[in-house]
Design a protein around this motif. Sequence first.
Motif, PDB file in Angstrom:
ATOM      1  N   SER A  87      54.400  39.289  27.441  1.00  0.00           N
ATOM      2  CA  SER A  87      54.865  39.225  28.823  1.00  0.00           C
ATOM      3  C   SER A  87      54.700  40.541  29.570  1.00  0.00           C
ATOM      4  CB  SER A  87      56.313  38.756  28.874  1.00  0.00           C
ATOM      5  OG  SER A  87      57.148  39.660  28.199  1.00  0.00           O
ATOM      6  N   ARG A  88      54.802  41.689  28.889  1.00  0.00           N
ATOM      7  CA  ARG A  88      54.653  42.958  29.629  1.00  0.00           C
ATOM      8  C   ARG A  88      53.247  43.103  30.180  1.00  0.00           C
ATOM      9  NH1 ARG A  88      53.062  48.212  27.176  1.00  0.00           N
ATOM     10  NH2 ARG A  88      52.079  47.724  25.204  1.00  0.00           N
ATOM     11  N   TRP A  89      52.246  42.577  29.470  1.00  0.00           N
ATOM     12  CA  TRP A  89      50.871  42.627  29.979  1.00  0.00           C
ATOM     13  C   TRP A  89      50.699  41.692  31.164  1.00  0.00           C
ATOM     14  CZ3 TRP A  89      46.996  45.853  29.253  1.00  0.00           C
ATOM     15  CH2 TRP A  89      47.055  46.701  28.154  1.00  0.00           C
ATOM     16  N   ILE A  90      51.200  40.489  31.038  1.00  0.00           N
ATOM     17  CA  ILE A  90      51.093  39.531  32.134  1.00  0.00           C
ATOM     18  C   ILE A  90      51.803  40.087  33.366  1.00  0.00           C
ATOM     19  CG2 ILE A  90      51.626  37.190  32.900  1.00  0.00           C
ATOM     20  CD1 ILE A  90      49.427  37.414  30.657  1.00  0.00           C
ATOM     21  N   ASN A  91      52.964  40.689  33.178  1.00  0.00           N
ATOM     22  CA  ASN A  91      53.679  41.297  34.295  1.00  0.00           C
ATOM     23  C   ASN A  91      52.890  42.450  34.901  1.00  0.00           C
ATOM     24  OD1 ASN A  91      55.826  39.524  34.119  1.00  0.00           O
ATOM     25  ND2 ASN A  91      56.992  40.852  32.763  1.00  0.00           N
ATOM     26  N   TYR A  92      52.229  43.238  34.062  1.00  0.00           N
ATOM     27  CA  TYR A  92      51.398  44.343  34.545  1.00  0.00           C
ATOM     28  C   TYR A  92      50.262  43.811  35.414  1.00  0.00           C
ATOM     29  CZ  TYR A  92      48.635  48.703  34.162  1.00  0.00           C
ATOM     30  OH  TYR A  92      47.908  49.844  34.409  1.00  0.00           O
ATOM     31  N   TYR A  93      49.583  42.758  34.944  1.00  0.00           N
ATOM     32  CA  TYR A  93      48.510  42.145  35.741  1.00  0.00           C
ATOM     33  C   TYR A  93      49.046  41.675  37.094  1.00  0.00           C
ATOM     34  CZ  TYR A  93      46.291  41.357  31.092  1.00  0.00           C
ATOM     35  OH  TYR A  93      45.765  41.473  29.838  1.00  0.00           O
ATOM     36  N   ARG A  94      50.164  40.980  37.046  1.00  0.00           N
ATOM     37  CA  ARG A  94      50.735  40.427  38.282  1.00  0.00           C
ATOM     38  C   ARG A  94      51.165  41.523  39.246  1.00  0.00           C
ATOM     39  NH1 ARG A  94      52.832  34.685  37.969  1.00  0.00           N
ATOM     40  NH2 ARG A  94      53.695  35.383  39.934  1.00  0.00           N
ATOM     41  N   ASN A  95      51.758  42.601  38.713  1.00  0.00           N
ATOM     42  CA  ASN A  95      52.171  43.714  39.571  1.00  0.00           C
ATOM     43  C   ASN A  95      50.970  44.338  40.275  1.00  0.00           C
ATOM     44  OD1 ASN A  95      54.865  43.400  38.875  1.00  0.00           O
ATOM     45  ND2 ASN A  95      54.790  44.941  37.259  1.00  0.00           N
ATOM     46  N   ILE A  96      49.881  44.502  39.564  1.00  0.00           N
ATOM     47  CA  ILE A  96      48.665  45.045  40.169  1.00  0.00           C
ATOM     48  C   ILE A  96      48.165  44.108  41.265  1.00  0.00           C
ATOM     49  CG2 ILE A  96      46.223  45.569  39.763  1.00  0.00           C
ATOM     50  CD1 ILE A  96      47.114  46.627  36.978  1.00  0.00           C
ATOM     51  N   LEU A  97      48.120  42.821  40.970  1.00  0.00           N
ATOM     52  CA  LEU A  97      47.656  41.853  41.968  1.00  0.00           C
ATOM     53  C   LEU A  97      48.547  41.844  43.205  1.00  0.00           C
ATOM     54  CD1 LEU A  97      46.661  38.879  39.649  1.00  0.00           C
ATOM     55  CD2 LEU A  97      45.118  40.380  40.953  1.00  0.00           C
ATOM     56  N   GLU A  98      49.847  41.915  43.003  1.00  0.00           N
ATOM     57  CA  GLU A  98      50.765  41.912  44.141  1.00  0.00           C
ATOM     58  C   GLU A  98      50.592  43.159  45.000  1.00  0.00           C
ATOM     59  OE1 GLU A  98      54.584  41.173  42.343  1.00  0.00           O
ATOM     60  OE2 GLU A  98      54.007  39.113  41.841  1.00  0.00           O
ATOM     61  N   ASP A  99      50.354  44.306  44.367  1.00  0.00           N
ATOM     62  CA  ASP A  99      50.124  45.528  45.130  1.00  0.00           C
ATOM     63  C   ASP A  99      48.770  45.518  45.831  1.00  0.00           C
ATOM     64  OD1 ASP A  99      52.585  46.572  44.447  1.00  0.00           O
ATOM     65  OD2 ASP A  99      51.815  47.842  42.831  1.00  0.00           O
ATOM     66  N   ALA A 100      47.776  44.862  45.244  1.00  0.00           N
ATOM     67  CA  ALA A 100      46.424  44.814  45.815  1.00  0.00           C
ATOM     68  C   ALA A 100      46.324  43.825  46.973  1.00  0.00           C
ATOM     69  CB  ALA A 100      45.412  44.449  44.741  1.00  0.00           C
ATOM     70  N   GLU A 101      47.154  42.815  46.969  1.00  0.00           N
ATOM     71  CA  GLU A 101      47.037  41.724  47.944  1.00  0.00           C
ATOM     72  C   GLU A 101      47.069  42.183  49.404  1.00  0.00           C
ATOM     73  OE1 GLU A 101      48.011  38.764  50.711  1.00  0.00           O
ATOM     74  OE2 GLU A 101      49.553  40.165  50.008  1.00  0.00           O
ATOM     75  N   PRO A 102      47.988  43.061  49.819  1.00  0.00           N
ATOM     76  CA  PRO A 102      47.996  43.465  51.231  1.00  0.00           C
ATOM     77  C   PRO A 102      46.718  44.197  51.671  1.00  0.00           C
ATOM     78  CG  PRO A 102      50.033  44.153  50.143  1.00  0.00           C
ATOM     79  CD  PRO A 102      49.112  43.642  49.090  1.00  0.00           C
ATOM     80  N   TYR A 103      45.987  44.740  50.723  1.00  0.00           N
ATOM     81  CA  TYR A 103      44.760  45.471  51.027  1.00  0.00           C
ATOM     82  C   TYR A 103      43.543  44.549  51.109  1.00  0.00           C
ATOM     83  CZ  TYR A 103      47.520  49.602  50.013  1.00  0.00           C
ATOM     84  OH  TYR A 103      48.486  50.576  50.043  1.00  0.00           O
ATOM     85  N   GLY A 104      43.713  43.324  50.623  1.00  0.00           N
ATOM     86  CA  GLY A 104      42.605  42.381  50.633  1.00  0.00           C
ATOM     87  C   GLY A 104      41.572  42.650  49.553  1.00  0.00           C
ATOM     88  N   PHE A 105      41.942  43.402  48.520  1.00  0.00           N
ATOM     89  CA  PHE A 105      41.003  43.707  47.446  1.00  0.00           C
ATOM     90  C   PHE A 105      40.696  42.465  46.616  1.00  0.00           C
ATOM     91  CE2 PHE A 105      42.880  48.148  47.552  1.00  0.00           C
ATOM     92  CZ  PHE A 105      41.774  48.705  48.170  1.00  0.00           C
ATOM     93  N   LEU A 106      39.460  42.364  46.198  1.00  0.00           N
ATOM     94  CA  LEU A 106      39.067  41.389  45.192  1.00  0.00           C
ATOM     95  C   LEU A 106      39.160  42.101  43.860  1.00  0.00           C
ATOM     96  CD1 LEU A 106      35.958  39.868  46.968  1.00  0.00           C
ATOM     97  CD2 LEU A 106      38.278  38.959  46.894  1.00  0.00           C
ATOM     98  N   MET A 107      39.820  41.467  42.904  1.00  0.00           N
ATOM     99  CA  MET A 107      40.082  42.115  41.619  1.00  0.00           C
ATOM    100  C   MET A 107      39.328  41.400  40.500  1.00  0.00           C
ATOM    101  SD  MET A 107      42.166  44.380  42.787  1.00  0.00           S
ATOM    102  CE  MET A 107      42.942  45.139  41.391  1.00  0.00           C
ATOM    103  N   ASN A 108      38.712  42.194  39.624  1.00  0.00           N
ATOM    104  CA  ASN A 108      38.046  41.689  38.443  1.00  0.00           C
ATOM    105  C   ASN A 108      38.742  42.328  37.250  1.00  0.00           C
ATOM    106  OD1 ASN A 108      35.620  42.515  36.343  1.00  0.00           O
ATOM    107  ND2 ASN A 108      35.507  40.413  37.057  1.00  0.00           N
ATOM    108  N   PHE A 109      39.511  41.510  36.524  1.00  0.00           N
ATOM    109  CA  PHE A 109      40.194  42.005  35.328  1.00  0.00           C
ATOM    110  C   PHE A 109      39.288  41.739  34.137  1.00  0.00           C
ATOM    111  CE2 PHE A 109      44.934  41.722  36.708  1.00  0.00           C
ATOM    112  CZ  PHE A 109      44.689  42.612  37.732  1.00  0.00           C
ATOM    113  N   HIS A 110      38.812  42.802  33.510  1.00  0.00           N
ATOM    114  CA  HIS A 110      37.863  42.728  32.407  1.00  0.00           C
ATOM    115  C   HIS A 110      38.588  42.991  31.098  1.00  0.00           C
ATOM    116  CE1 HIS A 110      34.792  44.768  29.807  1.00  0.00           C
ATOM    117  NE2 HIS A 110      34.178  43.638  30.092  1.00  0.00           N
TER     118      HIS A 110
END
Length: 124
Positions: A87-110
């Motif tokens: 869950s800490r990894w999934i939360n980390y991914y989600r936190n990054i996505l939530e912070d990126a969203e207002p900027y309109g960034f497209l994210m590629n998680f590799h």
Amino acid sequence: MGWAYCLIDAWWDKQIGYEKTKELADYARGKKVRLLLWYNSAGDWNTVKMTPRDKMLTHESRVKEFDRLKAMGIRLLRLTFSAATVSRWINYYRNILEDAEPYGFLMNFHGTTLPRGWQRTYRT
């Protein structure tokens, strides 16, 4: 060549630098190409030394980096992770996505675990 995107891989921050990467982004945009910048997910779990690293660890460091990237005209980021489903990894991914969203960034998680159902939450 008709490419829509071009990956600028590890060590771009040291080998090219932010200022020259902005120049490259401006040039690429004139050719209708978007840059995809690589990031190391970092943290004490990650022994990979490639940079940029530690820029995505906290909300504060992400916002600072996202502000800088937005000003450079960057819209796409590729973050390399270790695949894990805890869950800490999934939360980390989600936190990054939530912070990126207002900027309109497209994210590629590799290198991540395969997300399920996120396309319903995070739309482009």
